[in-house]
Design a protein around this motif. Structure first.
Motif, mmCIF file in Angstrom:
data_model
loop_
_atom_site.group_PDB
_atom_site.id
_atom_site.type_symbol
_atom_site.label_atom_id
_atom_site.label_comp_id
_atom_site.label_asym_id
_atom_site.label_seq_id
_atom_site.Cartn_x
_atom_site.Cartn_y
_atom_site.Cartn_z
ATOM 1 N N TRP A 203 0.830 -1.198 0.000
ATOM 2 C CA TRP A 203 0.000 0.000 0.000
ATOM 3 C C TRP A 203 0.873 1.260 0.000
ATOM 4 O O TRP A 203 0.549 2.248 -0.675
ATOM 5 C CB TRP A 203 -0.932 0.021 1.214
ATOM 6 C CG TRP A 203 -2.236 -0.652 0.957
ATOM 7 C CD1 TRP A 203 -2.678 -1.837 1.452
ATOM 8 C CD2 TRP A 203 -3.285 -0.183 0.089
ATOM 9 N NE1 TRP A 203 -3.930 -2.139 0.966
ATOM 10 C CE2 TRP A 203 -4.328 -1.143 0.131
ATOM 11 C CE3 TRP A 203 -3.444 0.960 -0.707
ATOM 12 C CZ2 TRP A 203 -5.508 -0.996 -0.595
ATOM 13 C CZ3 TRP A 203 -4.629 1.099 -1.441
ATOM 14 C CH2 TRP A 203 -5.633 0.132 -1.376
ATOM 15 N N LEU A 204 1.971 1.246 0.742
ATOM 16 C CA LEU A 204 2.897 2.381 0.754
ATOM 17 C C LEU A 204 3.514 2.576 -0.630
ATOM 18 O O LEU A 204 3.693 3.714 -1.091
ATOM 19 C CB LEU A 204 3.994 2.144 1.799
ATOM 20 C CG LEU A 204 4.982 3.288 2.024
ATOM 21 C CD1 LEU A 204 4.250 4.524 2.541
ATOM 22 C CD2 LEU A 204 6.065 2.873 3.023
ATOM 23 N N TRP A 206 2.084 1.761 -3.460
ATOM 24 C CA TRP A 206 1.018 2.347 -4.285
ATOM 25 C C TRP A 206 0.960 3.857 -4.072
ATOM 26 O O TRP A 206 0.866 4.628 -5.037
ATOM 27 C CB TRP A 206 -0.339 1.742 -3.896
ATOM 28 C CG TRP A 206 -0.810 0.615 -4.762
ATOM 29 C CD1 TRP A 206 -1.058 -0.664 -4.388
ATOM 30 C CD2 TRP A 206 -1.111 0.661 -6.173
ATOM 31 N NE1 TRP A 206 -1.476 -1.413 -5.464
ATOM 32 C CE2 TRP A 206 -1.517 -0.628 -6.553
ATOM 33 C CE3 TRP A 206 -1.062 1.683 -7.124
ATOM 34 C CZ2 TRP A 206 -1.891 -0.927 -7.860
ATOM 35 C CZ3 TRP A 206 -1.425 1.377 -8.439
ATOM 36 C CH2 TRP A 206 -1.831 0.096 -8.789
ATOM 37 N N TRP A 207 1.002 4.264 -2.816
ATOM 38 C CA TRP A 207 0.927 5.681 -2.481
ATOM 39 C C TRP A 207 2.097 6.442 -3.095
ATOM 40 O O TRP A 207 1.921 7.527 -3.670
ATOM 41 C CB TRP A 207 0.917 5.846 -0.959
ATOM 42 C CG TRP A 207 0.939 7.281 -0.505
ATOM 43 C CD1 TRP A 207 -0.129 8.133 -0.394
ATOM 44 C CD2 TRP A 207 2.101 8.038 -0.130
ATOM 45 N NE1 TRP A 207 0.294 9.373 0.027
ATOM 46 C CE2 TRP A 207 1.650 9.346 0.202
ATOM 47 C CE3 TRP A 207 3.457 7.738 -0.033
ATOM 48 C CZ2 TRP A 207 2.529 10.337 0.616
ATOM 49 C CZ3 TRP A 207 4.325 8.729 0.377
ATOM 50 C CH2 TRP A 207 3.863 10.010 0.690
ATOM 51 N N LYS A 210 1.617 6.703 -6.946
ATOM 52 C CA LYS A 210 0.595 7.684 -7.318
ATOM 53 C C LYS A 210 1.109 9.110 -7.107
ATOM 54 O O LYS A 210 0.862 9.998 -7.922
ATOM 55 C CB LYS A 210 -0.676 7.454 -6.500
ATOM 56 C CG LYS A 210 -1.435 6.203 -6.894
ATOM 57 C CD LYS A 210 -2.677 6.003 -6.052
ATOM 58 C CE LYS A 210 -3.722 7.040 -6.374
ATOM 59 N NZ LYS A 210 -4.984 6.814 -5.628
ATOM 60 N N ARG A 211 1.829 9.306 -6.012
ATOM 61 C CA ARG A 211 2.372 10.642 -5.716
ATOM 62 C C ARG A 211 3.409 11.038 -6.765
ATOM 63 O O ARG A 211 3.396 12.166 -7.266
ATOM 64 C CB ARG A 211 3.001 10.638 -4.322
ATOM 65 C CG ARG A 211 3.424 12.015 -3.832
ATOM 66 C CD ARG A 211 3.904 11.930 -2.388
ATOM 67 N NE ARG A 211 4.384 13.213 -1.899
ATOM 68 C CZ ARG A 211 3.623 14.189 -1.446
ATOM 69 N NH1 ARG A 211 2.306 14.019 -1.405
ATOM 70 N NH2 ARG A 211 4.129 15.321 -1.020
#
Length: 226
Positions: A203-204, A206-207, A210-211
């Motif tokens: 999840w990190l 993914w973040w 995206k950023r």
């Protein structure tokens, strides 16, 4: 809604519905799977491996708790055979999703996307972002199967798909199976911490992706305006 999101939304709904149906029926509950594996272990370790592989292949059609299943594989048959079983099952599921969608995926595309422009946009979008989606798909249930089907539907090169799929499943399987092998009913902490750690890491990632992606788009927009 963007064309690529239409396709993914329909696939997610399909897998989510199968998960809900199985959850209500209790056919593939964690307790039921544990009972099967306990009985199989008393007969033969390779029978446990076969069940693990079969359940992971079944994950292509009905959503099963993949991470829990791999941890149970490590618990029942050890880290090596558990990891090999998990990798084999997930590889077969991924290949099945890719090839079935490559052959028949045009039916769904033609039904949902009415114009050639929408079809081209969906295909180009997934070809651009697809590898990252596959690599990080284990962050969420259902997403791995969806990403494999999307790769086939959008005709992602098979070598690209296979490379990304293997990178996504091999470390994941080894870590989860090992955690299961060192866990016990009295001390389930390794399995619990591994489940939290793997999911949190993905999840990190993914973040961060995206950023980084949003910053890149903003820079391109600024350079075009100037």
């Amino acid at each position: 809604m963007k064309p690529i999101l239409k396709l993914m939304f329909v696939l997610i709904c399909f897998f989510a519905c199968t998960f809900v149906v199985l959850k209500i029926s209790g056919l593939l509950s964690i307790d039921a799977i544990k009972n099967w594996l306990t009985h199989a272990q008393s007969l033969n370790s390779y029978l446990v491996a076969a069940i693990i592989i079969a359940l992971l292949v079944l994950d292509l059609f009905v959503a099963v708790p993949t991470l829990t299943l791999i941890i149970l594989a490590g618990y029942f048959i050890g880290p090596t055979l558990g990891a090999v079983s998990a990798i084999t099952g997930m590889l077969l599921a991924g290949l099945g999703g890719y090839w079935i969608s490559l052959i028949y995926g045009h039916v769904l595309i033609d039904k949902l996307l009415k114009t050639e422009e929408e079809k081209s946009l969906a295909i180009s979008n997934f070809k651009t972002r697809g590898p990252v989606v596959i690599l990080l798909s284990r962050a969420s249930p259902i997403l791995p199967e969806v990403s494999a089907c999307m790769a086939g539907m959008t005709k992602m090169p098979f070598k690209t798909f296979l490379t990304c799929w293997l990178i996504s499943i091999i470390p994941y399987s080894i870590i989860a199976a090992y955690a299961g092998s060192i866990s016990t009913l009295e001390n389930p902490k390794p399995a619990i911490y591994t489940a939290i750690g793997l999911t949190g890491f993905l999840w990190l990632s993914w973040w961060a992706y995206k950023r980084l992606n949003s910053k890149t788009i903003k820079k391109l927009g600024c350079s075009i305006d100037s």
